[in-house]
Enzyme design. Structure first.
Site, PDB file in Angstrom:
ATOM      1  CG  ASP A   9      17.962 -76.139  68.211  1.00 44.25           C
ATOM      2  OD1 ASP A   9      18.820 -77.732  68.210  1.00 44.25           O
ATOM      3  OD2 ASP A   9      17.168 -76.200  67.552  1.00 44.25           O
ATOM      4  N   GLY A  12      24.464 -77.578  64.805  1.00 43.20           N
ATOM      5  CA  GLY A  12      24.553 -77.433  63.233  1.00 43.20           C
ATOM      6  C   GLY A  12      24.981 -76.252  62.150  1.00 43.20           C
ATOM      7  CD1 TRP A  14      27.192 -69.321  66.557  1.00 47.27           C
ATOM      8  CD2 TRP A  14      28.608 -71.033  65.534  1.00 47.27           C
ATOM      9  NE1 TRP A  14      28.107 -68.993  66.191  1.00 47.27           N
ATOM     10  CE2 TRP A  14      29.169 -70.186  66.275  1.00 47.27           C
ATOM     11  CE3 TRP A  14      29.793 -71.999  65.469  1.00 47.27           C
ATOM     12  CZ2 TRP A  14      30.906 -70.012  66.396  1.00 47.27           C
ATOM     13  CZ3 TRP A  14      30.972 -72.504  65.528  1.00 47.27           C
ATOM     14  CH2 TRP A  14      31.176 -70.981  66.134  1.00 47.27           C
ATOM     15  CG  ASN A  57      19.514 -85.587  68.872  1.00 45.21           C
ATOM     16  OD1 ASN A  57      19.516 -85.103  69.862  1.00 45.21           O
ATOM     17  ND2 ASN A  57      18.389 -84.029  68.168  1.00 45.21           N
TER      18      ASN A  57
HETATM   19  C1  IPE Z   1      16.116 -79.989  70.851  1.00 41.89           C
HETATM   20  O1  IPE Z   1      16.857 -80.387  69.540  1.00 41.89           O
HETATM   21  C2  IPE Z   1      17.169 -80.979  71.849  1.00 41.89           C
HETATM   22  C3  IPE Z   1      18.816 -81.264  71.979  1.00 41.89           C
HETATM   23  C4  IPE Z   1      18.949 -79.502  72.266  1.00 41.89           C
HETATM   24  C5  IPE Z   1      19.324 -81.867  72.314  1.00 41.89           C
HETATM   25  P1  IPE Z   1      16.811 -81.098  68.049  1.00 41.89           P
HETATM   26  O2  IPE Z   1      17.322 -80.454  67.294  1.00 41.89           O
HETATM   27  O3  IPE Z   1      16.692 -82.174  68.509  1.00 41.89           O
HETATM   28  O4  IPE Z   1      15.002 -80.638  67.921  1.00 41.89           O
HETATM   29  P2  IPE Z   1      13.697 -80.684  66.354  1.00 41.89           P
HETATM   30  O5  IPE Z   1      13.927 -81.631  65.802  1.00 41.89           O
HETATM   31  O6  IPE Z   1      14.132 -79.334  66.147  1.00 41.89           O
HETATM   32  O7  IPE Z   1      12.896 -80.383  67.096  1.00 41.89           O
HETATM   33  C1  IPE Z   2      21.515 -78.922  69.549  1.00 35.49           C
HETATM   34  O1  IPE Z   2      22.322 -78.322  67.754  1.00 35.49           O
HETATM   35  C2  IPE Z   2      22.262 -80.301  69.405  1.00 35.49           C
HETATM   36  C3  IPE Z   2      22.341 -81.380  69.294  1.00 35.49           C
HETATM   37  C4  IPE Z   2      20.485 -81.830  69.128  1.00 35.49           C
HETATM   38  C5  IPE Z   2      22.530 -82.593  69.834  1.00 35.49           C
HETATM   39  P1  IPE Z   2      22.137 -79.634  66.633  1.00 35.49           P
HETATM   40  O2  IPE Z   2      22.543 -79.736  66.064  1.00 35.49           O
HETATM   41  O3  IPE Z   2      20.694 -79.656  66.590  1.00 35.49           O
HETATM   42  O4  IPE Z   2      21.331 -77.635  65.583  1.00 35.49           O
HETATM   43  P2  IPE Z   2      20.271 -77.622  64.255  1.00 35.49           P
HETATM   44  O5  IPE Z   2      18.702 -77.283  65.453  1.00 35.49           O
HETATM   45  O6  IPE Z   2      20.649 -78.331  63.434  1.00 35.49           O
HETATM   46  O7  IPE Z   2      21.058 -75.820  64.311  1.00 35.49           O
HETATM   47 MG    MG Z   3      18.564 -78.937  66.377  1.00 31.48          MG
END
Ligand code: IPE
Ligand code: IPE
Ligand code: MG
Length: 231
Positions: A9, A12, A14, A57
């Site tokens: 996680d 985005g 980063w 997601n």
């Molecule tokens: C967890 O990250 C899922 C993955 C890393 C694929 P999310 O960004 O989807 O988790 P939440 O929504 O913050 O719980």
């Molecule tokens: C994890 O990074 C990747 C996926 C869930 C696909 P995020 O996209 O959730 O990144 P943040 O949590 O918004 O920073």
């Molecule tokens: Mg996330």
């Protein structure tokens, strides 16, 4: 180390911290995964799993979803395919493939067939994965089998686990979540019942093997009881 899991996680955030498009964060996240695979192979880990894209997601805007799935498709078809060959990795994608675009499913099938005779580290990539959907899928499989054999005996945990995507894989010893949140977000809810959980503030693209080694060392000092006595 039998099985170590990563919740990747923070991609985005980063990118946002650097005024870059979120897509760049997902690309850097994919690069970090490639680095992690090499490091874990060198550490002789038996199995590593990575949460890459969840069923939940799908709630994100369609541009973000297609960007993420595009990065995943590219990396599977290029870096991961090449690395699987080089390191003899047994790569398996776990998730609900019905939810994924056809082009990605084709790439997944090709990768699966290329890895079929590999003997090295097991790598589970959770894509289109949701723990709740995995359990529903297991119930459907078991229900059909039981109806066919007119089996009405009580369901056992062994039977249930054998119908999960992770059949024949030991449960995670360690789960490391990056990105600052202390939750599992629907990742292997049954399999993580006795896993040691580690939550890092670091964002996934900043993955660093030294931190992982520290966690593995800490893991070996922890007494695991699995419900037994602590004596
Ligand atoms: C967890 O990250 C899922 C993955 C890393 C694929 P999310 O960004 O989807 O988790 P939440 O929504 O913050 O719980
Ligand atoms: C994890 O990074 C990747 C996926 C869930 C696909 P995020 O996209 O959730 O990144 P943040 O949590 O918004 O920073
Ligand atoms: Mg996330």
């Amino acid at each position: 180390m039998k099985h170590i899991s990563f919740i990747m996680d923070g991609n985005g955030r980063w990118a946002e911290q650097r005024n870059l498009p979120r897509l760049s964060g997902h690309e850097m996240g994919a690069k970090a995964l490639v680095k992690a695979l090499t490091d874990l192979h060198n550490l002789n880990v038996e199995c590593a799993s990575f949460y890459a894209f969840s069923t939940d997601n799908d709630k994100r805007n369609s541009q973000e979803v297609s960007n993420i799935l595009g990065v995943i498709a590219y990396f599977l078809d290029n870096d991961i395919k090449a690395l699987a060959k080089e390191l003899d990795l047994q790569v398996r994608i776990i998730g609900d493939l019905k939810r994924l675009p056809e082009k990605l499913v084709d790439i997944i099938c090709q990768l699966n067939s290329k890895c079929i005779n590999n003997k090295g580290m097991k790598v589970l990539l959770a894509i289109g994965y949701g723990g709740d959907i995995e359990i529903c899928n297991a119930f459907d499989i078991l229900l059909k089998k039981r109806m066919l054999f007119k089996d009405t005996t009580p369901l056992t945990p062994n039977e249930l686990f054998s119908a999960l995507y992770t059949a024949n894989v030991p449960n995670p010893d360690i789960v490391i979540r990056y990105g600052g949140y202390s939750r599992l977000s629907n990742f292997m809810p049954l399999q993580t019942a006795y896993s040691e959980l580690f939550f890092l503030d670091a964002l996934w693209p900043d993955y660093d093997i030294e931190k992982v080694k520290e966690i593995i060392n800490k893991f070996y000092t922890i007494k695991r009881n699995f419900g037994g006595t602590d004596a």
